[in-house]
Design an enzyme around this catalytic site. Sequence first.
Site, PDB file in Angstrom:
ATOM      1  N   GLU A  90       0.825  -1.199   0.000  1.00  0.00           N
ATOM      2  CA  GLU A  90       0.000   0.000   0.000  1.00  0.00           C
ATOM      3  C   GLU A  90       0.859   1.248   0.000  1.00  0.00           C
ATOM      4  OE1 GLU A  90      -2.409  -0.295   3.493  1.00  0.00           O
ATOM      5  OE2 GLU A  90      -2.921  -2.374   3.070  1.00  0.00           O
ATOM      6  N   CYS A 104       3.127   8.648   1.449  1.00  0.00           N
ATOM      7  CA  CYS A 104       3.476   7.689   2.500  1.00  0.00           C
ATOM      8  C   CYS A 104       3.748   6.349   1.812  1.00  0.00           C
ATOM      9  CB  CYS A 104       2.325   7.582   3.500  1.00  0.00           C
ATOM     10  SG  CYS A 104       2.623   6.316   4.766  1.00  0.00           S
ATOM     11  N   CYS A 111       5.627  -6.974   7.614  1.00  0.00           N
ATOM     12  CA  CYS A 111       6.625  -6.434   8.545  1.00  0.00           C
ATOM     13  C   CYS A 111       6.968  -7.505   9.574  1.00  0.00           C
ATOM     14  CB  CYS A 111       6.069  -5.200   9.257  1.00  0.00           C
ATOM     15  SG  CYS A 111       7.288  -4.376  10.324  1.00  0.00           S
ATOM     16  N   CYS A 115       4.640  -5.372  16.094  1.00  0.00           N
ATOM     17  CA  CYS A 115       3.977  -4.460  17.038  1.00  0.00           C
ATOM     18  C   CYS A 115       2.516  -4.899  17.165  1.00  0.00           C
ATOM     19  CB  CYS A 115       4.063  -3.020  16.535  1.00  0.00           C
ATOM     20  SG  CYS A 115       5.769  -2.482  16.300  1.00  0.00           S
ATOM     21  N   CYS A 118      -0.534  -3.126  15.247  1.00  0.00           N
ATOM     22  CA  CYS A 118      -0.333  -2.716  13.853  1.00  0.00           C
ATOM     23  C   CYS A 118      -0.801  -3.800  12.886  1.00  0.00           C
ATOM     24  CB  CYS A 118       1.143  -2.399  13.619  1.00  0.00           C
ATOM     25  SG  CYS A 118       1.522  -1.979  11.913  1.00  0.00           S
ATOM     26  N   GLY A 160       6.140  -2.126   6.673  1.00  0.00           N
ATOM     27  CA  GLY A 160       7.527  -2.559   6.775  1.00  0.00           C
ATOM     28  C   GLY A 160       8.376  -1.696   7.680  1.00  0.00           C
ATOM     29  N   GLU A 161       9.583  -2.189   7.971  1.00  0.00           N
ATOM     30  CA  GLU A 161      10.544  -1.464   8.803  1.00  0.00           C
ATOM     31  C   GLU A 161      11.645  -0.926   7.875  1.00  0.00           C
ATOM     32  OE1 GLU A 161      11.114  -0.134  11.744  1.00  0.00           O
ATOM     33  OE2 GLU A 161      13.104   0.333  10.998  1.00  0.00           O
ATOM     34  N   SER A 192      10.663   6.601   9.396  1.00  0.00           N
ATOM     35  CA  SER A 192      10.127   6.197  10.699  1.00  0.00           C
ATOM     36  C   SER A 192      10.593   4.782  11.028  1.00  0.00           C
ATOM     37  CB  SER A 192       8.599   6.250  10.645  1.00  0.00           C
ATOM     38  OG  SER A 192       8.044   5.782  11.855  1.00  0.00           O
ATOM     39  N   SER A 215       9.565   5.247  16.680  1.00  0.00           N
ATOM     40  CA  SER A 215       8.297   4.805  17.263  1.00  0.00           C
ATOM     41  C   SER A 215       8.544   4.276  18.661  1.00  0.00           C
ATOM     42  CB  SER A 215       7.693   3.698  16.393  1.00  0.00           C
ATOM     43  OG  SER A 215       7.389   4.225  15.128  1.00  0.00           O
ATOM     44  N   HIS A 217       6.297   4.611  21.733  1.00  0.00           N
ATOM     45  CA  HIS A 217       5.026   4.004  22.165  1.00  0.00           C
ATOM     46  C   HIS A 217       4.934   3.612  23.646  1.00  0.00           C
ATOM     47  CE1 HIS A 217       4.390   4.083  17.967  1.00  0.00           C
ATOM     48  NE2 HIS A 217       4.774   2.883  17.647  1.00  0.00           N
ATOM     49  N   ASN A 291      -5.481   3.989  15.604  1.00  0.00           N
ATOM     50  CA  ASN A 291      -6.394   3.884  14.482  1.00  0.00           C
ATOM     51  C   ASN A 291      -6.940   2.451  14.481  1.00  0.00           C
ATOM     52  OD1 ASN A 291      -7.668   4.308  12.060  1.00  0.00           O
ATOM     53  ND2 ASN A 291      -5.915   5.362  11.163  1.00  0.00           N
ATOM     54  N   CYS A 334      -1.558   1.993   7.985  1.00  0.00           N
ATOM     55  CA  CYS A 334      -0.731   0.984   7.323  1.00  0.00           C
ATOM     56  C   CYS A 334      -1.278  -0.432   7.433  1.00  0.00           C
ATOM     57  CB  CYS A 334       0.694   1.019   7.848  1.00  0.00           C
ATOM     58  SG  CYS A 334       0.812   1.425   9.577  1.00  0.00           S
TER      59      CYS A 334
HETATM   60  N1  SAH Z   1       8.233   0.312  11.045  1.00  0.00           N
HETATM   61  C1  SAH Z   1       8.201   1.732  11.119  1.00  0.00           C
HETATM   62  C2  SAH Z   1       7.120   2.340  10.241  1.00  0.00           C
HETATM   63  C3  SAH Z   1       5.765   1.937  10.727  1.00  0.00           C
HETATM   64  S1  SAH Z   1       4.309   2.849  10.379  1.00  0.00           S
HETATM   65  C4  SAH Z   1       8.000   2.170  12.562  1.00  0.00           C
HETATM   66  O1  SAH Z   1       7.809   1.320  13.402  1.00  0.00           O
HETATM   67  O2  SAH Z   1       8.077   3.354  12.823  1.00  0.00           O
HETATM   68  C5  SAH Z   1       4.424   4.409  11.118  1.00  0.00           C
HETATM   69  C6  SAH Z   1       3.795   4.570  12.506  1.00  0.00           C
HETATM   70  O3  SAH Z   1       2.424   4.154  12.568  1.00  0.00           O
HETATM   71  C7  SAH Z   1       4.534   3.800  13.557  1.00  0.00           C
HETATM   72  O4  SAH Z   1       4.781   4.649  14.638  1.00  0.00           O
HETATM   73  C8  SAH Z   1       3.538   2.727  13.924  1.00  0.00           C
HETATM   74  O5  SAH Z   1       3.757   2.224  15.202  1.00  0.00           O
HETATM   75  C9  SAH Z   1       2.220   3.462  13.784  1.00  0.00           C
HETATM   76  N2  SAH Z   1       1.030   2.597  13.702  1.00  0.00           N
HETATM   77  C10 SAH Z   1       0.942   1.338  13.259  1.00  0.00           C
HETATM   78  N3  SAH Z   1      -0.326   0.875  13.382  1.00  0.00           N
HETATM   79  C11 SAH Z   1      -1.054   1.870  13.907  1.00  0.00           C
HETATM   80  C12 SAH Z   1      -2.432   2.012  14.265  1.00  0.00           C
HETATM   81  N4  SAH Z   1      -3.304   1.023  14.082  1.00  0.00           N
HETATM   82  N5  SAH Z   1      -2.842   3.184  14.791  1.00  0.00           N
HETATM   83  C13 SAH Z   1      -1.950   4.207  14.958  1.00  0.00           C
HETATM   84  N6  SAH Z   1      -0.661   4.142  14.619  1.00  0.00           N
HETATM   85  C14 SAH Z   1      -0.201   2.980  14.115  1.00  0.00           C
END
Ligand code: SAH
Length: 352
Positions: A90, A104, A111, A115, A118, A160-161, A192, A215, A217, A291, A334
């Site tokens: 995507e 984006c 990935c 997490c 996610c 992805g990372e 990110s 990230s 969290h 989200n 994502c």
């Molecule tokens: N792997 C990278 C990029 C991930 S996406 C990373 O971990 O940063 C970018 C951000 O969206 C990350 O901070 C991720 O934790 C967050 N994210 C993923 N799923 C989410 C969700 N359902 N609601 C809010 N943020 C989310």
Amino acid sequence: MLHLLDQTSEQFRDWLAQRDLPAYRAAQVRRWLFAERAESFEEMTDLGKSLRGLLAAEFTIWSAKVAAHRESPDGTEKLLLELADGHRIECVLLRDDKEHRTACISTQVGCAMGCVFCASGLDGVARNLSTGEILEQLLRLQRLLPKDERLTHIVVMGMGEPLANLPRLLPALETANRPDGLGISARRITISTVGLVPGIRRLAELDCQYHLAVSLHAPNDELRTRLVPTNRKIGIERILEAADEYFAKTGRRVTFEYVLLAGLNDQPEHAHQLAARLKGRPALVNLIPFNPVAELPYRTPKSTATVRFAEILQQNGLSVAIRYRKGDRIDAACGQLRRSTAYSGPTRAPET
Ligand code: SAH
């Protein structure tokens, strides 16, 4: 067929040289691709018919197909791309009232970080994307804009990372950055990461001015490891040290992302702990209200809880932003669109 966007400038110049073609042809093709948004070699009218035929016989501009295109009333558009091997990824175009046009993009199919909140990582990782597949997302998103608008920002926040696929991501970003590429300055490109320390160090050494977002969290390792399992091997302290090094080397302030999950990491005590950990650092905290993901049990905090969390950080001298949700109606977060469409693509063992 070779994917044109996977060719380095050198490879393409060699290809031309082997056919006794002048090197300036490479610049012409580049201009058609990035500035003129050409869809086919046929459109590249100043190349001459025989060269166009030669190129079309050997290269393809697009290696993916658009499997779905969704538009949200807030101007967000999302593409689901089906890659040559059937995997799906995507990418999203975000518009805001400051005339920012942000792409984006994804760096992997799925990935491996796992997490818990996610959608991207629910099935693990299938493979890294190639440089061409990363660039193709940018070109396809650019084509959604009218001719008088351009992409102004890139966030590498899709599936992805990114730091697990740096060797393919960096050449793509370099092309995005070049004046004869997309001309997007490095300062407007955000990478990110979940916090892979060697990757952060590598970026710091390159001194390339990209904006780094980490990230986080959670304010402590016990909670972070529950939400971000890969933290077990890393730990917050090492991540913060690497982020400090990034700032020291590049002068760029690091952003810490913090997904707020109701009842889990959104309490005032978490905000106080986070403030204590980040105190004195030139950091920006980006709060992202969760989200919702259909299969997952987590909840979005009430806005009063989000605001209270932000206030505690601010009272402790930190810069805070709350990320507005965009494109919820089109599963823009994502990994969500990929899951909500019936076909999920073939699976195979993760690559390292
Ligand atoms: N792997 C990278 C990029 C991930 S996406 C990373 O971990 O940063 C970018 C951000 O969206 C990350 O901070 C991720 O934790 C967050 N994210 C993923 N799923 C989410 C969700 N359902 N609601 C809010 N943020 C989310």
